[in-house]
Design a protein around this motif. Sequence first.
Motif, PDB file in Angstrom:
ATOM      1  N   GLY A   1      95.573  88.910 -17.730  1.00 50.92           N
ATOM      2  CA  GLY A   1      95.524  87.453 -17.645  1.00 50.92           C
ATOM      3  C   GLY A   1      94.375  86.919 -16.818  1.00 50.92           C
ATOM      4  O   GLY A   1      94.429  85.771 -16.366  1.00 50.92           O
ATOM      5  N   ASP A   2      93.319  87.719 -16.624  1.00 55.00           N
ATOM      6  CA  ASP A   2      92.155  87.250 -15.872  1.00 55.00           C
ATOM      7  C   ASP A   2      91.431  86.143 -16.642  1.00 55.00           C
ATOM      8  O   ASP A   2      91.650  85.948 -17.844  1.00 55.00           O
ATOM      9  CB  ASP A   2      91.153  88.382 -15.639  1.00 55.00           C
ATOM     10  CG  ASP A   2      91.708  89.515 -14.793  1.00 55.00           C
ATOM     11  OD1 ASP A   2      92.836  89.396 -14.290  1.00 55.00           O
ATOM     12  OD2 ASP A   2      91.001  90.525 -14.641  1.00 55.00           O
ATOM     13  N   THR A   3      90.551  85.437 -15.940  1.00 52.34           N
ATOM     14  CA  THR A   3      89.628  84.500 -16.593  1.00 52.34           C
ATOM     15  C   THR A   3      88.202  84.906 -16.227  1.00 52.34           C
ATOM     16  O   THR A   3      87.941  85.346 -15.108  1.00 52.34           O
ATOM     17  CB  THR A   3      89.900  83.053 -16.159  1.00 52.34           C
ATOM     18  OG1 THR A   3      91.258  82.711 -16.450  1.00 52.34           O
ATOM     19  CG2 THR A   3      88.992  82.081 -16.912  1.00 52.34           C
ATOM     20  N   ILE A   4      87.300  84.753 -17.188  1.00 51.07           N
ATOM     21  CA  ILE A   4      85.894  85.081 -17.002  1.00 51.07           C
ATOM     22  C   ILE A   4      85.078  83.816 -17.221  1.00 51.07           C
ATOM     23  O   ILE A   4      85.370  83.020 -18.118  1.00 51.07           O
ATOM     24  CB  ILE A   4      85.426  86.168 -17.984  1.00 51.07           C
ATOM     25  CG1 ILE A   4      86.419  87.333 -18.036  1.00 51.07           C
ATOM     26  CG2 ILE A   4      84.040  86.679 -17.609  1.00 51.07           C
ATOM     27  CD1 ILE A   4      86.093  88.360 -19.112  1.00 51.07           C
ATOM     28  N   TRP A   5      84.046  83.627 -16.402  1.00 51.67           N
ATOM     29  CA  TRP A   5      83.120  82.505 -16.561  1.00 51.67           C
ATOM     30  C   TRP A   5      81.713  83.040 -16.779  1.00 51.67           C
ATOM     31  O   TRP A   5      81.337  84.078 -16.213  1.00 51.67           O
ATOM     32  CB  TRP A   5      83.134  81.609 -15.319  1.00 51.67           C
ATOM     33  CG  TRP A   5      84.352  80.776 -15.167  1.00 51.67           C
ATOM     34  CD1 TRP A   5      84.521  79.470 -15.515  1.00 51.67           C
ATOM     35  CD2 TRP A   5      85.610  81.177 -14.599  1.00 51.67           C
ATOM     36  NE1 TRP A   5      85.791  79.038 -15.212  1.00 51.67           N
ATOM     37  CE2 TRP A   5      86.494  80.065 -14.647  1.00 51.67           C
ATOM     38  CE3 TRP A   5      86.086  82.376 -14.050  1.00 51.67           C
ATOM     39  CZ2 TRP A   5      87.788  80.117 -14.174  1.00 51.67           C
ATOM     40  CZ3 TRP A   5      87.396  82.427 -13.587  1.00 51.67           C
ATOM     41  CH2 TRP A   5      88.233  81.306 -13.647  1.00 51.67           C
ATOM     42  N   ALA A   6      80.920  82.336 -17.580  1.00 52.86           N
ATOM     43  CA  ALA A   6      79.540  82.734 -17.862  1.00 52.86           C
ATOM     44  C   ALA A   6      78.595  81.599 -17.488  1.00 52.86           C
ATOM     45  O   ALA A   6      78.826  80.439 -17.845  1.00 52.86           O
ATOM     46  CB  ALA A   6      79.366  83.089 -19.341  1.00 52.86           C
ATOM     47  N   ASP A   7      77.546  81.930 -16.785  1.00 48.77           N
ATOM     48  CA  ASP A   7      76.536  80.984 -16.306  1.00 48.77           C
ATOM     49  C   ASP A   7      75.556  80.681 -17.445  1.00 48.77           C
ATOM     50  O   ASP A   7      74.721  81.512 -17.796  1.00 48.77           O
ATOM     51  CB  ASP A   7      75.807  81.614 -15.113  1.00 48.77           C
ATOM     52  CG  ASP A   7      74.735  80.726 -14.523  1.00 48.77           C
ATOM     53  OD1 ASP A   7      74.415  79.675 -15.116  1.00 48.77           O
ATOM     54  OD2 ASP A   7      74.204  81.089 -13.453  1.00 48.77           O
ATOM     55  N   MET A   8      75.660  79.473 -17.992  1.00 52.21           N
ATOM     56  CA  MET A   8      74.819  79.142 -19.147  1.00 52.21           C
ATOM     57  C   MET A   8      73.422  78.679 -18.744  1.00 52.21           C
ATOM     58  O   MET A   8      72.549  78.546 -19.592  1.00 52.21           O
ATOM     59  CB  MET A   8      75.530  78.098 -20.011  1.00 52.21           C
ATOM     60  CG  MET A   8      76.890  78.564 -20.540  1.00 52.21           C
ATOM     61  SD  MET A   8      76.879  80.236 -21.261  1.00 52.21           S
ATOM     62  CE  MET A   8      75.881  79.970 -22.725  1.00 52.21           C
ATOM     63  N   GLY A   9      73.217  78.439 -17.446  1.00 50.41           N
ATOM     64  CA  GLY A   9      71.855  78.259 -16.959  1.00 50.41           C
ATOM     65  C   GLY A   9      71.109  79.580 -16.984  1.00 50.41           C
ATOM     66  O   GLY A   9      69.953  79.658 -17.406  1.00 50.41           O
ATOM     67  N   ALA A  10      71.782  80.653 -16.557  1.00 45.21           N
ATOM     68  CA  ALA A  10      71.195  81.990 -16.638  1.00 45.21           C
ATOM     69  C   ALA A  10      70.953  82.376 -18.093  1.00 45.21           C
ATOM     70  O   ALA A  10      69.941  83.009 -18.423  1.00 45.21           O
ATOM     71  CB  ALA A  10      72.105  83.004 -15.962  1.00 45.21           C
ATOM     72  N   ALA A  11      71.881  82.008 -18.966  1.00 46.17           N
ATOM     73  CA  ALA A  11      71.700  82.304 -20.385  1.00 46.17           C
ATOM     74  C   ALA A  11      70.431  81.653 -20.913  1.00 46.17           C
ATOM     75  O   ALA A  11      69.654  82.278 -21.654  1.00 46.17           O
ATOM     76  CB  ALA A  11      72.917  81.827 -21.177  1.00 46.17           C
TER      77      ALA A  11
END
Length: 307
Positions: free
Chosen positions: A158-168
């Motif tokens: 049940g973890d949540t993951i976030w992605a940095d779309m500035g880095a993308a």
Amino acid sequence: MATPVTAPQPVLDKPLQHYGRRTLVRAAPGAPQGSYKILKIAPLTPHIGAEIGGVDLTRPIAEDAAAELRRALLEWKVVFFRDQHDFTPDDHLALAAVWGSPEVNPFFPKAETAGVSRLAKDAQAIGNENIWHSDHSFMKAPALGSVLRAVEVPAAGGDTIWADMGAAYDNLSDELKSRIEGLTAVHDWVPSWGSTMTDEQVAAFREKLPPVEHPVVVRHPVSGRKTLYVNEPFTTRIVGLSEDENRELLDELVLQARIPEYQVRFRWQADSIAIWDNIAVQHYAVNDYYPQRRVMERIAIAGAPIS
């Protein structure tokens, strides 16, 4: 039931190859590093995600602490708090008010407390939560952020993951950056939320929520940092491109959120809280805890049109 409308799904026949070091920076170019006198910052990665101590969110938040909270979120894009016991809906609303007014998701059940949505889920083998997305991008003024509290969590998963779309965006090739500069994309809720509705329900919601267009690359409203703003469930096409061009380009862009170097993963505990900048990141709720139960309470923070 409504006839399902499927958003373009990315294909993996074009690997996202990258050799060597990626560019990973916390802040917009030239932005000063945060200085904190009240908050205790414990980074989870060098550029995205930090656990914060030194503040009890069940007590009134003074303006100097609020200023540091806003600075920390701008710098780290998603911040986490542990052991916020006896955290009430009023506390939740007061915390969200550090950034703005609550915004109700039109597809969530009506909340008992205005603005606070309770999300109780028994994970299934197939669910609609485990997909990279940005909250409310199908709205003309997408949510500025979200405040999510864990009420009940599974023993594992049940973890949540976030992605940095500035880095993308930073790590796109110069050729690709030039290609997408100035393009806009259509965002629509029908392929996801509408897939389980009747035709009549879709028509009723469609009157209030028509398709909207946002830039493929937006500038963050506070930092000014360029950020990639397309996501798998809600971005249906890029304006002005042929079907083949759309599939090829949108596939490549939405897959950027899946790159581990851009991500931070958070293991929930009861009474943990996450706050994220919805323009700067996408997130993914990992649906791996069946038949356990996961109960969360959420407030989205109202935003403004992005450019």
